[in-house]
Design a protein around this motif. Structure first.
Motif, PDB file in Angstrom:
ATOM      1  N   GLY A 189      70.962  53.867  11.749  1.00 40.49           N
ATOM      2  CA  GLY A 189      72.041  55.006  11.648  1.00 40.49           C
ATOM      3  C   GLY A 189      73.200  54.804  10.728  1.00 40.49           C
ATOM      4  O   GLY A 189      74.404  55.143  10.874  1.00 40.49           O
ATOM      5  N   LEU A 190      72.830  54.017   9.671  1.00 30.80           N
ATOM      6  CA  LEU A 190      73.893  53.850   8.577  1.00 30.80           C
ATOM      7  C   LEU A 190      73.865  54.816   7.623  1.00 30.80           C
ATOM      8  O   LEU A 190      72.744  55.007   6.932  1.00 30.80           O
ATOM      9  N   GLN A 191      75.133  55.117   7.294  1.00 28.47           N
ATOM     10  CA  GLN A 191      75.266  56.269   6.181  1.00 28.47           C
ATOM     11  C   GLN A 191      74.874  55.652   4.974  1.00 28.47           C
ATOM     12  O   GLN A 191      75.191  54.384   4.657  1.00 28.47           O
ATOM     13  N   HIS A 192      74.208  56.603   4.088  1.00 29.35           N
ATOM     14  CA  HIS A 192      74.146  56.475   2.855  1.00 29.35           C
ATOM     15  C   HIS A 192      75.342  56.238   1.893  1.00 29.35           C
ATOM     16  O   HIS A 192      75.998  57.236   2.131  1.00 29.35           O
ATOM     17  N   SER A 193      75.479  55.276   1.215  1.00 32.54           N
ATOM     18  CA  SER A 193      76.755  55.189   0.593  1.00 32.54           C
ATOM     19  C   SER A 193      76.829  54.344  -0.436  1.00 32.54           C
ATOM     20  O   SER A 193      76.290  53.167  -0.669  1.00 32.54           O
ATOM     21  N   ALA A 194      77.381  54.595  -1.877  1.00 36.69           N
ATOM     22  CA  ALA A 194      77.307  53.626  -2.884  1.00 36.69           C
ATOM     23  C   ALA A 194      78.806  53.068  -2.982  1.00 36.69           C
ATOM     24  O   ALA A 194      79.016  52.129  -3.863  1.00 36.69           O
ATOM     25  N   ALA A 195      79.505  53.332  -1.713  1.00 32.43           N
ATOM     26  CA  ALA A 195      80.956  52.391  -1.829  1.00 32.43           C
ATOM     27  C   ALA A 195      80.709  51.117  -1.553  1.00 32.43           C
ATOM     28  O   ALA A 195      80.025  50.527  -1.400  1.00 32.43           O
ATOM     29  N   SER A 196      81.745  50.532  -2.203  1.00 32.75           N
ATOM     30  CA  SER A 196      81.940  48.818  -1.776  1.00 32.75           C
ATOM     31  C   SER A 196      83.242  48.654  -1.659  1.00 32.75           C
ATOM     32  O   SER A 196      84.268  49.384  -1.560  1.00 32.75           O
ATOM     33  N   PHE A 197      83.247  47.507  -0.633  1.00 34.30           N
ATOM     34  CA  PHE A 197      84.383  47.256  -0.126  1.00 34.30           C
ATOM     35  C   PHE A 197      84.781  45.607  -0.215  1.00 34.30           C
ATOM     36  O   PHE A 197      83.813  44.920   0.115  1.00 34.30           O
ATOM     37  N   GLU A 198      85.795  45.263  -0.883  1.00 32.69           N
ATOM     38  CA  GLU A 198      85.929  43.790  -1.197  1.00 32.69           C
ATOM     39  C   GLU A 198      84.987  43.361  -1.969  1.00 32.69           C
ATOM     40  O   GLU A 198      84.255  41.999  -1.702  1.00 32.69           O
ATOM     41  N   GLY A 199      84.388  44.039  -2.906  1.00 31.81           N
ATOM     42  CA  GLY A 199      83.087  43.289  -3.699  1.00 31.81           C
ATOM     43  C   GLY A 199      81.768  43.417  -3.139  1.00 31.81           C
ATOM     44  O   GLY A 199      80.746  42.891  -3.573  1.00 31.81           O
ATOM     45  N   ARG A 200      81.720  43.896  -1.937  1.00 34.90           N
ATOM     46  CA  ARG A 200      80.484  44.193  -1.499  1.00 34.90           C
ATOM     47  C   ARG A 200      80.179  45.566  -0.890  1.00 34.90           C
ATOM     48  O   ARG A 200      80.866  46.267  -0.510  1.00 34.90           O
ATOM     49  N   PRO A 201      78.668  46.096  -1.013  1.00 35.57           N
ATOM     50  CA  PRO A 201      78.197  47.294  -0.654  1.00 35.57           C
ATOM     51  C   PRO A 201      78.775  47.615   0.712  1.00 35.57           C
ATOM     52  O   PRO A 201      78.515  46.970   1.709  1.00 35.57           O
ATOM     53  N   ALA A 202      79.341  48.863   1.016  1.00 31.60           N
ATOM     54  CA  ALA A 202      79.762  49.447   2.141  1.00 31.60           C
ATOM     55  C   ALA A 202      78.316  49.285   3.342  1.00 31.60           C
ATOM     56  O   ALA A 202      78.834  49.172   4.566  1.00 31.60           O
ATOM     57  N   ARG A 203      77.259  49.767   2.897  1.00 36.67           N
ATOM     58  CA  ARG A 203      76.200  49.703   3.687  1.00 36.67           C
ATOM     59  C   ARG A 203      75.835  48.254   4.217  1.00 36.67           C
ATOM     60  O   ARG A 203      75.323  48.377   5.390  1.00 36.67           O
ATOM     61  N   LEU A 204      76.029  47.346   3.407  1.00 37.03           N
ATOM     62  CA  LEU A 204      75.721  45.976   4.043  1.00 37.03           C
ATOM     63  C   LEU A 204      76.678  45.613   4.927  1.00 37.03           C
ATOM     64  O   LEU A 204      76.520  45.216   5.944  1.00 37.03           O
ATOM     65  N   GLN A 205      78.078  46.121   4.757  1.00 36.96           N
ATOM     66  CA  GLN A 205      79.094  45.677   5.490  1.00 36.96           C
ATOM     67  C   GLN A 205      78.862  46.382   6.973  1.00 36.96           C
ATOM     68  O   GLN A 205      78.946  45.770   7.890  1.00 36.96           O
ATOM     69  N   ALA A 206      78.430  47.677   6.855  1.00 34.31           N
ATOM     70  CA  ALA A 206      78.052  48.454   8.115  1.00 34.31           C
ATOM     71  C   ALA A 206      76.740  47.625   8.904  1.00 34.31           C
ATOM     72  O   ALA A 206      77.037  47.674   9.964  1.00 34.31           O
ATOM     73  N   MET A 207      75.686  47.224   8.216  1.00 36.47           N
ATOM     74  CA  MET A 207      74.516  46.617   8.772  1.00 36.47           C
ATOM     75  C   MET A 207      75.039  45.474   9.567  1.00 36.47           C
ATOM     76  O   MET A 207      74.700  45.126  10.564  1.00 36.47           O
ATOM     77  N   ILE A 208      75.919  44.552   9.028  1.00 34.67           N
ATOM     78  CA  ILE A 208      76.444  43.435   9.182  1.00 34.67           C
ATOM     79  C   ILE A 208      77.171  43.730  10.800  1.00 34.67           C
ATOM     80  O   ILE A 208      76.741  43.149  11.618  1.00 34.67           O
ATOM     81  N   GLN A 209      77.976  44.774  10.931  1.00 30.63           N
ATOM     82  CA  GLN A 209      78.530  45.057  12.279  1.00 30.63           C
ATOM     83  C   GLN A 209      77.643  45.501  12.964  1.00 30.63           C
ATOM     84  O   GLN A 209      77.868  45.182  14.464  1.00 30.63           O
ATOM     85  N   THR A 210      76.614  46.238  12.745  1.00 32.89           N
ATOM     86  CA  THR A 210      75.534  46.902  13.704  1.00 32.89           C
ATOM     87  C   THR A 210      74.753  45.626  14.070  1.00 32.89           C
ATOM     88  O   THR A 210      74.454  45.573  15.504  1.00 32.89           O
TER      89      THR A 210
END
Lengths: 329, 329
Positions: A189-210
Motif C-alpha cells: 500500500g505504498l504511494q507512488h511518488s517521485a519525491a525525495s527526502f534527505e537524498g533518498r526516494p520517499a517510496r523507499l523511506q515508506a517501505m523501510i517503515q512498513t
C-alpha cells in the motif's frame, strides 16, 4: 487400558492444525482443521485451543465423544526448538484424561504421508526448509531447518526476504529494476511518488517503515510475488527461484547416503506447484520414486497406527489416504 | 539572543554519544562521552540521559555551567527512520531552556569530520552501511543504509550475519569447514560434543537456541571473528570480506556523479583498519583524496559553526581537529 480402539492423529503446523480420528484398519472417520499449532511460535494456550477445536471437529464428524479415543499422536516441529512437552501432556489431560499422548516429529509425519517404507528421504520447503534421511522408521539425519536467521536455505522465508531486499535495492538505485517492485509496493500500500527526502526516494523511506514494523518471519509471505513475477518473465525473480532450487538441491544431495535408497517425499508450499525450482531439482528427482504431499496428517495417522502396534502395509496406507481424501473433500 | 557565544555539538550514535563545547573560532573547550544516543533503537528517555551526561562532562571539563551555551547541534541517524524530534526539543528545554536545538544528519557529520569542502562523498560501514553524495553542504543522494533486514550491504551486520550462517552450515554439514566455527562456538560458550539429537548435531542445536535468544542486530558483533579468521588465512572468512568490499564498492560507485568530484570520507569500524575489504575498494579510492574519521564529532562541531554563521575554512577546520584530539587524549 482404554476400552476404545480409536486413535486421534494431529498434524500441528505453524499456521494451521489438522486432526483425524481413525481406527486400527487405517480408516479415517473424522477430520478437523483449526489455527496455529506450534507451541514455540504461538504459545501453549493458543495451540491447546487449536488442538481442542480440531479434535472436537473430528469427533463430531465421526459421531464420537471426547473420551472415545485411546491415544493422541501429535506431529510437530521438534527439530529446531525444544517443545514444552511436559506442560503439554498436563494440558491434554483436560481434553481426555485417559488418553495416551505421543509426540512425533513433523518431518516423519510429512515423510509417512507419502510412503509407508521405513527408509527414504523428505524435503520440505514451506516458510522454512528442511531435509531428512529416514532409516528404519526414524530420523537418521536432518539437514538445515535451522530457521530464518541461521539457515532455511531456499525456503519461503529465504525467497520472500530476498524479494524484499531486491525491491529495496531497486528503489534505492543500487540494484536492477524488477517487476517485483510494483507488485510488492502495491501489496504494502505504498504511494507512488517521485519525491525525495534527505537524498533518498520517499517510496523507499515508506517501505523501510512498513517492513520494520513486521516480524521478520512475515517476509515469507512475499514469496508469492516472486513466483508471480518469475512466471511473467522477470529475470530478477527467476534468478531468485533458480538459486532457491539450487540451495534445496544442495541440501538434499548432502543428506543422501548410499545405504538409503528409498523414495523421496516433497512437502511444503514452495514445492507444491511447478516452477523453475523443480527444474533445479530435476537431477535429484531423476530415477527416484517421488511423492508430493499437502501436509503431514496421513503420516501422523500412520505413526499413530505404528505406535498401537499395527504393521502398516500398502493396503492400510492406501486406506488412510483414500478415507482422508473423502473426509476432506 | 543568548549572551554566550559557545556552542555544544553532539554526535549521537547507536552505541555511544560524544559531545564537545566549542567557541566560534572552532576551538573545542570540553569533551564528553556517554552511552547510546539513537532515540529509535534506545528510546527517548535513555538517549536524553546519554546527552545530558555527555553535555555535563563537556561543560565540567571547560569549567562552564549548564546554561553557558547558545545552541545545541545534534547529529543523528535520520536517513532510515523518522526521529521523534518534537518530543526531543521539549526534553532539551529541561537541560538548557534558552538554547536553540538543531538536528543534523549523522552522515553529514561524518563527512565533515574529514573535510570542510561542501562537495564530496562519505562511505560509512559500522553496524550498518550507507553511502552519501554531498553537494553544497547538503545530502544530495543517499544509498543503502536501509537497515539489517532490507540492505546494509557489506556492513558489520552483513558480515556477522553471514558468519553465523557459515558456522551453522559447517556444523550442519551443508557448508564448507571454516575456522570461524571454533571461534564462534567458543565465544558463544557452546560445549564441544559429537552427540546427535533427532538426526542433528547437538552443537548446532545449542547454537540455534543461543542465536535465536539474541536480537538479530547483535549478530554484528561476530564481524570481529570474520576479520580474525580471514587474517589467519581462512578462505570462507576471506571470501566474506571480499564480498563485503565488493558490495561497499558497488554502493559507492552507484552514488557517484560526474558533477561532484570532492574528497571521500571513510567512517565506521569496518573501514577503520586495513583488510581485504580495502583491496576491493582500491579502484574506488585511486586518484581520490581519502580521509578516515573515527566518528562524526568534528563534523557536528563544523555544522554547529556553520549554523552560527561562521564560514569554516582550512584554519578553523584544523583547529577543530587539533583541539578535539588534545581533549580526547
Amino acid at each position: 487400558m482404554h476400552n476404545s480402539s480409536l486413535m486421534l492423529a494431529i498434524d500441528a503446523g505453524g499456521t494451521s492444525t489438522r486432526a483425524t480420528l481413525l481406527n486400527t484398519a487405517g480408516e479415517c472417520l473424522g477430520y478437523g482443521r483449526s489455527g496455529p499449532g506450534n507451541p514455540v511460535s504461538s504459545g501453549l494456550d493458543r495451540v491447546m485451543h487449536s488442538y481442542r477445536e480440531a479434535i472436537e471437529q473430528s469427533l463430531e464428524m465421526a459421531g464420537r465423544a471426547l473420551d472415545d479415543f485411546r491415544s493422541l499422536t501429535i506431529a510437530m516441529a521438534g527439530g529446531s526448538t525444544h517443545s514444552p512437552i511436559s506442560g503439554m501432556a498436563e494440558a491434554f489431560k483436560t481434553i481426555n484424561p485417559s488418553s495416551e499422548v505421543v509426540i512425533e516429529s513433523d518431518l516423519l509425519a510429512t515423510y509417512f504421508s507419502g510412503t509407508y517404507h521405513g527408509d527414504g528421504y523428505a524435503l520440505v520447503a514451506g516458510t522454512g526448509a528442511v531435509c531428512a534421511r529416514i532409516r528404519n522408521f526414524s530420523l537418521d539425519r536432518v539437514t538445515d531447518g535451522t530457521g530464518w536467521l541461521l539457515g532455511d536455505h531456499g525456503s519461503g522465508y529465504w525467497i520472500g526476504y530476498h524479494c524484499a531486499r531486491a525491491v529495496a535495492a531497486d528503489l534505492d538505485g543500487i540494484g536492477p529494476a524488477t517487476a517485483m517492485t510494483a507488485l510488492l509496493t502495491e501489496q504494502l500500500g505504498l504511494q507512488h511518488s517521485a519525491a525525495s527526502f534527505e537524498g533518498r526516494p520517499a517510496r523507499l523511506q515508506a517501505m523501510i517503515q512498513t517492513i520494520y514494523a513486521l516480524r521478520p518471519i512475515e517476509l515469507a509471505a512475499f514469496a508469492v510475488i516472486v513466483f508471480q513475477a518469475a512466471a511473467a518473465g522477470d529475470s530478477v525473480a527467476g534468478d531468485l527461484l533458480s538459486k532457491a532450487g539450487q540451495l534445496l538441491s544442495h541440501s538434499l544431495r548432502t543428506t543422501r547416503s548410499a545405504e538409503v535408497t528409498g523414495p523421496l517425499v516433497l512437502g511444503g508450499s514452495i514445492l507444491s506447484s511447478r516452477s523453475v525450482i523443480e527444474d533445479e531439482l530435476a537431477s535429484e528427482l531423476a530415477g527416484q520414486a517421488v511423492f508430493r504431499v499437502p501436509d503431514g496428517l496421513a503420516g501422523a495417522a500412520l505413526l499413530a497406527l505404528r505406535h498401537a502396534g499395527v504393521r502398516v502395509d500398502q493396503e492400510i496406507f492406501t486406506r488412510i489416504g483414500s478415507s482422508l481424501s473423502a473426509l476432506r473433500s
